[in-house]
Scaffold this active site. Structure first.
Site, PDB file in Angstrom:
ATOM      1  N   SER A 119       0.818  -1.214   0.000  1.00 33.26           N
ATOM      2  CA  SER A 119       0.000   0.000   0.000  1.00 33.26           C
ATOM      3  C   SER A 119       0.849   1.261   0.000  1.00 33.26           C
ATOM      4  O   SER A 119       0.310   2.364  -0.084  1.00 33.26           O
ATOM      5  CB  SER A 119      -0.914   0.010   1.236  1.00 33.26           C
ATOM      6  OG  SER A 119      -0.138  -0.054   2.421  1.00 33.26           O
ATOM      7  N   HIS A 140      -2.541  -3.147  -5.841  1.00 33.02           N
ATOM      8  CA  HIS A 140      -3.023  -2.840  -4.501  1.00 33.02           C
ATOM      9  C   HIS A 140      -4.531  -3.052  -4.411  1.00 33.02           C
ATOM     10  O   HIS A 140      -5.331  -2.253  -4.885  1.00 33.02           O
ATOM     11  CB  HIS A 140      -2.667  -1.378  -4.144  1.00 33.02           C
ATOM     12  CG  HIS A 140      -3.089  -0.977  -2.778  1.00 33.02           C
ATOM     13  ND1 HIS A 140      -3.361   0.336  -2.447  1.00 33.02           N
ATOM     14  CD2 HIS A 140      -3.295  -1.701  -1.642  1.00 33.02           C
ATOM     15  CE1 HIS A 140      -3.716   0.404  -1.179  1.00 33.02           C
ATOM     16  NE2 HIS A 140      -3.688  -0.819  -0.672  1.00 33.02           N
ATOM     17  N   GLU A 152      -5.745  -0.808  -7.356  1.00 35.36           N
ATOM     18  CA  GLU A 152      -4.868   0.295  -7.730  1.00 35.36           C
ATOM     19  C   GLU A 152      -3.610  -0.300  -8.363  1.00 35.36           C
ATOM     20  O   GLU A 152      -2.885  -1.051  -7.711  1.00 35.36           O
ATOM     21  CB  GLU A 152      -4.526   1.083  -6.463  1.00 35.36           C
ATOM     22  CG  GLU A 152      -3.901   2.422  -6.660  1.00 35.36           C
ATOM     23  CD  GLU A 152      -3.724   3.155  -5.334  1.00 35.36           C
ATOM     24  OE1 GLU A 152      -3.708   4.384  -5.360  1.00 35.36           O
ATOM     25  OE2 GLU A 152      -3.593   2.496  -4.270  1.00 35.36           O
ATOM     26  N   ASN A 190      -3.889   6.026  -0.591  1.00 36.26           N
ATOM     27  CA  ASN A 190      -3.326   6.372   0.715  1.00 36.26           C
ATOM     28  C   ASN A 190      -2.700   7.763   0.753  1.00 36.26           C
ATOM     29  O   ASN A 190      -2.592   8.352   1.825  1.00 36.26           O
ATOM     30  CB  ASN A 190      -2.313   5.313   1.144  1.00 36.26           C
ATOM     31  CG  ASN A 190      -3.005   4.059   1.644  1.00 36.26           C
ATOM     32  OD1 ASN A 190      -4.066   4.133   2.253  1.00 36.26           O
ATOM     33  ND2 ASN A 190      -2.424   2.910   1.375  1.00 36.26           N
TER      34      ASN A 190
END
Length: 282
Positions: A119, A140, A152, A190
């Site tokens: 991540s 991800h 992702e 994130n």
């Protein structure tokens, strides 16, 4: 060559979830984990997930049986054979991931792909530990994998167009929608999410409101399904802190500085839902 056999390294919640959606897509899956106990729990979690889909009428019994028959397990990933695609889903530890990628480099067939579910760790650095950095990509998944629709995709400096195209096709075969991110700290999700959670920690530390009021304000005021402090608890405060540190170090901007209260909770062993206590008690 088509992707038909994948190895998923890491039998925790993320790895088991990835394996489940791959099995639902008709792939052969080898789930690998050094822990026999963890491997057994992961396989049980997959079977339970498939059973639940049958009970809800989202999967027929024949496909459930076929999926379970396509699942195998290993405690040593170097014993895997005829691997088209590997997905690493272990804890966010760069040294560990680099060692695993060296092992995967030896078992994935020539022309195959090595993906990481990280991540936050740079794909380019992970790829540098292999002999085929052009075949390494970030993949991800969001948690819980069987429910969340997004994957992702992160292209490292050397990731080839063929690697990206194949990975996107595999993601879509698993029923996921993809977005593409450059290989910068935090990627897309994130990079935006963790600063919000971190700011909620600052708001609590400074007495702006109680945890309940902060979460209620964000849920009802911005139409989010879960407040930021509760979400941090569900992600794991140790994980939130780690990613915040990656953002702070990688981008060098003080606005990403982890909240002292978040660090204190992690120091106390209050990791959130998985430990029974975080910003809330479970």
């Amino acid at each position: 060559m088509a992707t038909e056999h994948i190895v998923v390294v890491g039998a925790g919640q993320m790895g088991a979830g990835i394996a489940q959606v791959a099995l639902q897509a008709g792939l052969r899956v080898t789930l690998a984990d050094v822990s026999k106990e963890g491997l057994a729990k992961g396989a049980d979690r997959i079977r339970a997930g498939l059973k639940k889909l049958v009970e809800k009428g989202k999967l027929d019994a024949a496909k459930q049986q076929a999926a379970e028959a396509n699942l195998s397990t290993l405690t040593n990933v170097t014993e895997a054979k005829d691997v088209d695609f590997a997905i690493e889903a272990v804890t966010e530890n760069e040294d560990l991931k680099r060692r695993i990628f060296q092992d995967l480099d030896a078992v994935v067939r020539p022309g195959g792909i090595l993906a990481t579910n990280t991540s936050s760790i740079p794909i380019t650095r992970i790829a540098a530990s292999t002999k085929r950095p052009e075949a390494v990509i970030g993949m991800h998944f969001m948690n819980p994998v069987p429910v969340m629709q997004l994957v992702e995709l992160i292209r490292g400096a050397a990731t080839s167009e063929e690697t990206y195209t194949t990975t996107r096709a595999l993601s879509e075969r698993m029923g996921k929608t993809t977005v593409v991110s450059k290989d910068y700290p935090g990627f897309i999700v994130n990079r935006i999410l963790i600063p919000m959670l971190n700011e909620a920690c600052y708001a609590l530390m400074e007495g702006l409101g109680t945890a309940e009021d902060i979460d209620t304000a964000m849920k009802l005021g911005t139409n989010q399904p879960m407040g930021p402090l509760q979400l941090a608890d569900f992600i794991g405060l140790d994980t939130v802190l780690y990613i915040a540190e990656v953002l702070h170090k990688g981008l060098g901007d003080p606005k990403y500085r982890p909240c002292p209260l978040l660090r204190q909770y992690v120091d106390a062993g209050w990791f959130g839902k998985k430990s029974g206590r975080g910003f809330y008690k479970y």
